[in-house]
Design a protein around this motif. Structure first.
Motif, mmCIF file in Angstrom:
data_model
loop_
_atom_site.group_PDB
_atom_site.id
_atom_site.type_symbol
_atom_site.label_atom_id
_atom_site.label_comp_id
_atom_site.label_asym_id
_atom_site.label_seq_id
_atom_site.Cartn_x
_atom_site.Cartn_y
_atom_site.Cartn_z
ATOM 1 N N ILE A 1 66.989 -19.030 3.277
ATOM 2 C CA ILE A 1 68.428 -19.194 3.109
ATOM 3 C C ILE A 1 68.712 -19.941 1.814
ATOM 4 O O ILE A 1 68.103 -20.989 1.546
ATOM 5 N N GLU A 2 69.638 -19.428 1.035
ATOM 6 C CA GLU A 2 70.094 -20.083 -0.200
ATOM 7 C C GLU A 2 71.298 -20.946 0.169
ATOM 8 O O GLU A 2 72.379 -20.423 0.465
ATOM 9 N N PRO A 3 71.139 -22.274 0.174
ATOM 10 C CA PRO A 3 72.228 -23.157 0.595
ATOM 11 C C PRO A 3 73.538 -22.942 -0.151
ATOM 12 O O PRO A 3 74.613 -23.035 0.447
ATOM 13 N N ALA A 4 73.473 -22.630 -1.435
ATOM 14 C CA ALA A 4 74.698 -22.455 -2.226
ATOM 15 C C ALA A 4 75.518 -21.256 -1.770
ATOM 16 O O ALA A 4 76.714 -21.179 -2.055
ATOM 17 N N ARG A 5 74.902 -20.332 -1.059
ATOM 18 C CA ARG A 5 75.611 -19.138 -0.597
ATOM 19 C C ARG A 5 76.205 -19.286 0.805
ATOM 20 O O ARG A 5 76.903 -18.393 1.275
ATOM 21 N N LEU A 6 75.898 -20.382 1.480
ATOM 22 C CA LEU A 6 76.399 -20.576 2.845
ATOM 23 C C LEU A 6 77.910 -20.763 2.851
ATOM 24 O O LEU A 6 78.466 -21.451 1.991
ATOM 25 N N THR A 7 78.563 -20.178 3.840
ATOM 26 C CA THR A 7 79.990 -20.430 4.037
ATOM 27 C C THR A 7 80.205 -21.521 5.084
ATOM 28 O O THR A 7 81.257 -22.138 5.114
ATOM 29 N N ALA A 8 79.210 -21.772 5.927
ATOM 30 C CA ALA A 8 79.281 -22.851 6.924
ATOM 31 C C ALA A 8 78.791 -24.149 6.299
ATOM 32 O O ALA A 8 78.069 -24.146 5.297
ATOM 33 N N GLN A 9 79.158 -25.255 6.912
ATOM 34 C CA GLN A 9 78.772 -26.576 6.409
ATOM 35 C C GLN A 9 77.288 -26.835 6.653
ATOM 36 O O GLN A 9 76.758 -26.539 7.723
ATOM 37 N N LEU A 10 76.623 -27.410 5.663
ATOM 38 C CA LEU A 10 75.210 -27.776 5.731
ATOM 39 C C LEU A 10 75.097 -29.293 5.674
ATOM 40 O O LEU A 10 75.708 -29.932 4.816
ATOM 41 N N LYS A 11 74.324 -29.859 6.594
ATOM 42 C CA LYS A 11 74.051 -31.304 6.589
ATOM 43 C C LYS A 11 72.549 -31.515 6.736
ATOM 44 O O LYS A 11 71.906 -30.843 7.536
ATOM 45 N N TRP A 12 72.014 -32.463 5.974
ATOM 46 C CA TRP A 12 70.612 -32.870 6.118
ATOM 47 C C TRP A 12 70.617 -34.113 6.993
ATOM 48 O O TRP A 12 71.209 -35.137 6.627
ATOM 49 N N GLU A 13 69.959 -34.025 8.153
ATOM 50 C CA GLU A 13 70.016 -35.116 9.127
ATOM 51 C C GLU A 13 68.625 -35.442 9.662
ATOM 52 O O GLU A 13 67.770 -34.571 9.761
ATOM 53 N N GLU A 14 68.454 -36.703 10.038
ATOM 54 C CA GLU A 14 67.201 -37.135 10.648
ATOM 55 C C GLU A 14 67.124 -36.612 12.073
ATOM 56 O O GLU A 14 68.125 -36.605 12.795
ATOM 57 N N PHE A 15 65.931 -36.173 12.467
ATOM 58 C CA PHE A 15 65.704 -35.711 13.836
ATOM 59 C C PHE A 15 65.757 -36.903 14.784
ATOM 60 O O PHE A 15 66.323 -36.852 15.856
ATOM 61 N N GLU A 16 65.133 -37.980 14.387
ATOM 62 C CA GLU A 16 65.213 -39.254 15.092
ATOM 63 C C GLU A 16 65.175 -40.325 14.019
ATOM 64 O O GLU A 16 64.820 -40.052 12.876
ATOM 65 N N VAL A 17 65.551 -41.535 14.360
ATOM 66 C CA VAL A 17 65.653 -42.598 13.364
ATOM 67 C C VAL A 17 64.324 -42.759 12.623
ATOM 68 O O VAL A 17 63.266 -42.873 13.241
ATOM 69 N N GLY A 18 64.400 -42.713 11.309
ATOM 70 C CA GLY A 18 63.223 -42.897 10.475
ATOM 71 C C GLY A 18 62.391 -41.645 10.265
ATOM 72 O O GLY A 18 61.364 -41.686 9.600
ATOM 73 N N SER A 19 62.824 -40.527 10.804
ATOM 74 C CA SER A 19 62.045 -39.292 10.648
ATOM 75 C C SER A 19 62.495 -38.544 9.387
ATOM 76 O O SER A 19 63.423 -38.949 8.701
ATOM 77 N N GLN A 20 61.830 -37.434 9.140
ATOM 78 C CA GLN A 20 62.231 -36.582 8.029
ATOM 79 C C GLN A 20 63.644 -36.058 8.253
ATOM 80 O O GLN A 20 64.107 -35.943 9.373
ATOM 81 N N ARG A 21 64.290 -35.703 7.174
ATOM 82 C CA ARG A 21 65.622 -35.099 7.265
ATOM 83 C C ARG A 21 65.458 -33.582 7.314
ATOM 84 O O ARG A 21 64.702 -33.011 6.550
ATOM 85 N N TYR A 22 66.185 -32.968 8.244
ATOM 86 C CA TYR A 22 66.159 -31.522 8.425
ATOM 87 C C TYR A 22 67.537 -30.949 8.146
ATOM 88 O O TYR A 22 68.548 -31.575 8.462
ATOM 89 N N PRO A 23 67.595 -29.730 7.594
ATOM 90 C CA PRO A 23 68.897 -29.103 7.365
ATOM 91 C C PRO A 23 69.459 -28.510 8.655
ATOM 92 O O PRO A 23 68.740 -27.855 9.403
ATOM 93 N N HIS A 24 70.732 -28.786 8.892
ATOM 94 C CA HIS A 24 71.457 -28.233 10.036
ATOM 95 C C HIS A 24 72.681 -27.499 9.506
ATOM 96 O O HIS A 24 73.419 -28.046 8.685
ATOM 97 N N ILE A 25 72.903 -26.292 9.994
ATOM 98 C CA ILE A 25 74.038 -25.485 9.559
ATOM 99 C C ILE A 25 75.067 -25.473 10.682
ATOM 100 O O ILE A 25 74.785 -25.033 11.790
ATOM 101 N N TYR A 26 76.257 -25.983 10.387
ATOM 102 C CA TYR A 26 77.323 -26.145 11.374
ATOM 103 C C TYR A 26 78.251 -24.934 11.387
ATOM 104 O O TYR A 26 79.406 -25.016 11.004
ATOM 105 N N GLY A 27 77.707 -23.824 11.834
ATOM 106 C CA GLY A 27 78.453 -22.576 11.932
ATOM 107 C C GLY A 27 77.504 -21.417 11.781
ATOM 108 O O GLY A 27 76.297 -21.601 11.542
ATOM 109 N N PRO A 28 78.002 -20.198 11.916
ATOM 110 C CA PRO A 28 77.155 -19.018 11.739
ATOM 111 C C PRO A 28 76.641 -18.928 10.302
ATOM 112 O O PRO A 28 77.277 -19.424 9.369
#
Length: 114
Positions: A59-86
């Motif tokens: 997935i090319e993030p710049a082409r997404l129409t839904a919101q993208l957030k990089w979030e920790e899975f649990e406190v202190g863990s790696q950040r993972y991308p989450h797409i808030y929509g289709p």
């Protein structure tokens, strides 16, 4: 950015005009990862071990129409991308076959960083 899904779900997305995942209904976002050995492979081995009908959506993030957030899975863990929509189909720049090895575990598809 990468997302693991089944061939059937990807085929349904192409008919529907967008990709959704069960997590979008349950958690409000679609889980993704970096397309590398530090995120993609541990996720694949934990959630999909032995499953043979998988593909990796690149997935090319710049082409997404839904919101993208990089979030920790649990406190202190790696950040993972989450797409808030289709995921709009134009954001998917490549679809790679993702077969398991004979022992059911995964390795990176050819062309991805190690």
């Amino acid at each position: 950015m990468a997302h693991i899904t089944t061939r059937q779900a990807w085929a349904q997305a192409q008919v529907a005009g967008e990709y959704t995942a069960p997590s979008l209904q349950k958690q409000g976002f679609i889980h993704c990862s970096r397309p590398d050995a530090t995120q993609l492979i541990p996720v694949a081995n934990f959630l999909y071990r032995g499953q043979s009908d998988l593909v990796v959506l690149l997935i090319e993030p710049a082409r997404l129409t839904a919101q993208l957030k990089w979030e920790e899975f649990e406190v202190g863990s790696q950040r993972y991308p989450h797409i808030y929509g289709p995921i709009n189909l134009e954001a998917v720049v490549e679809v790679l076959d993702f077969p398991p090895r004979p022992d059911g575990t995964f390795e990176l598809p050819l062309g991805l960083p190690v």
